[in-house]
Design a protein around this motif. Structure first.
Motif, short mmCIF file in Angstrom:
data_model
loop_
_atom_site.label_atom_id
_atom_site.label_comp_id
_atom_site.label_asym_id
_atom_site.label_seq_id
_atom_site.Cartn_x
_atom_site.Cartn_y
_atom_site.Cartn_z
N MET A 1 0.93 -1.13 -0.10
CA MET A 1 0.13 0.11 0.12
C MET A 1 0.79 1.27 0.05
O MET A 1 0.61 2.11 -0.61
N ALA A 2 1.96 1.37 0.95
CA ALA A 2 2.82 2.47 0.64
C ALA A 2 3.45 2.65 -0.62
O ALA A 2 3.66 3.77 -1.37
N PHE A 3 3.80 1.57 -1.59
CA PHE A 3 4.12 1.57 -2.72
C PHE A 3 3.23 2.36 -3.74
O PHE A 3 3.30 3.22 -4.63
N ILE A 4 1.89 1.76 -3.55
CA ILE A 4 0.78 2.29 -4.25
C ILE A 4 0.78 3.89 -4.12
O ILE A 4 0.31 4.65 -5.15
N THR A 5 0.69 4.17 -2.71
CA THR A 5 0.48 5.58 -2.32
C THR A 5 1.36 6.55 -3.25
O THR A 5 1.08 7.48 -3.77
N LEU A 6 2.82 5.91 -3.14
CA LEU A 6 3.88 6.73 -3.64
C LEU A 6 3.57 6.80 -5.30
O LEU A 6 3.76 7.89 -5.93
N CYS A 7 2.94 5.96 -5.84
CA CYS A 7 2.82 5.86 -7.21
C CYS A 7 1.79 6.82 -7.63
O CYS A 7 1.78 7.68 -8.43
N ARG A 8 0.55 6.89 -6.70
CA ARG A 8 -0.47 7.63 -6.89
C ARG A 8 -0.11 9.34 -6.70
O ARG A 8 -0.45 9.94 -7.55
N LEU A 9 0.71 9.47 -5.80
CA LEU A 9 1.08 10.60 -5.61
C LEU A 9 1.85 11.36 -6.52
O LEU A 9 2.00 12.57 -6.92
N GLN A 10 2.65 10.53 -7.15
CA GLN A 10 3.75 10.65 -8.47
C GLN A 10 2.88 11.34 -9.59
O GLN A 10 2.95 12.21 -10.36
N MET A 11 1.93 10.39 -9.72
CA MET A 11 0.74 10.60 -10.96
C MET A 11 0.22 12.08 -10.67
O MET A 11 -0.11 12.87 -11.33
N SER A 12 -0.43 12.27 -9.45
CA SER A 12 -1.03 13.57 -8.94
C SER A 12 -0.05 14.65 -9.32
O SER A 12 -0.58 15.73 -9.58
N LYS A 13 1.10 14.76 -8.91
CA LYS A 13 2.03 15.93 -9.10
C LYS A 13 2.26 16.21 -10.56
O LYS A 13 2.14 17.33 -10.78
N GLN A 14 2.24 14.99 -11.30
CA GLN A 14 2.37 15.34 -12.90
C GLN A 14 1.05 16.05 -13.38
O GLN A 14 1.10 16.92 -14.03
N LEU A 15 -0.05 15.50 -12.94
CA LEU A 15 -1.25 16.12 -13.25
C LEU A 15 -1.57 17.55 -12.91
O LEU A 15 -2.07 18.36 -13.47
N LEU A 16 -1.07 18.00 -11.50
CA LEU A 16 -1.24 19.04 -10.98
C LEU A 16 -0.47 20.37 -12.01
O LEU A 16 -0.76 21.40 -11.78
#
Length: 277
Positions: free
Chosen positions: A219-234
């Protein structure tokens, strides 16, 4: 058979770390090294790709197989040799640098000679790149050579665990191939049972293997991946609201998304976006 490359030791240089020599031995049942205390003033890492061999430490003999490794600090006694019946394929690097003693000691690598490598293919790749660079350019591109040496060492220190004599720390390659797919699908609801099934193990054992391979929970890995995606989209999708981005990366709750983003980045998604506008 063997492949090896040697470089002169450069005593005055501006780089953090440099290799002195690197290579590998395979199908060499006579490979046998016995260095007395004070013989070699370099650090060295050896790791076994296949076959088997032995390391002697304080009069005790340890069997090494695929995924096992050993690290020597400068001036240490060194005694290791290949099995005659099952010769090892062993790769190695001798290296030096002013920061190494402090760096490796702070990470606890002075406490053991024997280690297990959890992601062997990545270490092999880093070693091959380092060896190829040495053979191709020798001393002509020291900055690149130093960078590759640092990359190899970081792969080793990031994936190395102390190896016990009873081999409780096992090598397992089932997690690494799943990581790219988990990353691209991180926005989907995380289903532990699905990924455990993909690895062919129970959910409990999957979590153990995952932690061993990545030093974090699934879950920690998935969280980091999601946050990386969000930073790109922002930054790339300025017309999308923070709420829309939260939904896009897998967080139906914007408050929870904001909380996780703040914990990881030290600022809210809005503050992050505004900082680049």
């Amino acid at each position: 058979m063997q492949r090896q490359y040697f470089l002169p030791t450069i005593h005055k240089h501006e780089y953090m770390i440099l290799p002195e020599s690197m290579g590998w031995y395979w199908e060499e049942p006579g490979h046998n090294v016995n260095r007395k205390v004070g013989t070699l003033n370099n650090f060295s890492v050896h790791f076994v790709v296949s076959g088997s061999g032995y390391v002697e430490i304080d009069g005790e003999t340890f069997l090494l197989k695929r995924g096992d490794a050993f690290l020597y600090f400068p001036m240490q006694e060194q005694r290791y040799y290949s099995s005659k019946d099952d010769p090892w394929n062993i790769r190695w690097v001798h290296f030096y640098g002013g920061i190494l003693n402090q760096f490796l000691t702070e990470k606890g690598f002075h406490k053991s000679i024997l280690w297990s490598v959890q992601q062997l293919p990545t270490l092999e790749k880093a070693h091959e790149q380092l060896l190829a660079e040495g053979e191709r350019h020798s001393l002509l591109q020291l900055s690149h050579l130093s960078t590759l040496m640092y990359a190899f060492l970081m792969e080793f220190t990031s994936n190395g665990l102390p190896r016990t004599s009873d081999r409780k720390t096992e090598l397992d390659d089932r997690i690494q191939p799943l990581l790219p797919l988990m990353q691209t699908r991180a926005y989907e609801p995380f289903e532990l049972e699905y990924w455990a099934n993909e690895a062919g193990v129970s959910t409990y054992y999957f979590c153990r293997l995952f932690k061993r391979a990545t030093q974090m929970t699934p879950m920690a890995f998935i969280t980091l991946c999601r946050l990386q995606m969000s930073k790109q989209l922002l930054l790339d999708k300025k017309d999308m609201t923070v709420r829309e981005i939260a939904m896009e990366v897998g967080y139906p709750s914007i408050s929870y998304f904001n909380k996780r983003f703040l914990e990881q980045e030290g600022m809210t998604p809005t503050e992050y976006r505004e900082g680049f506008l």
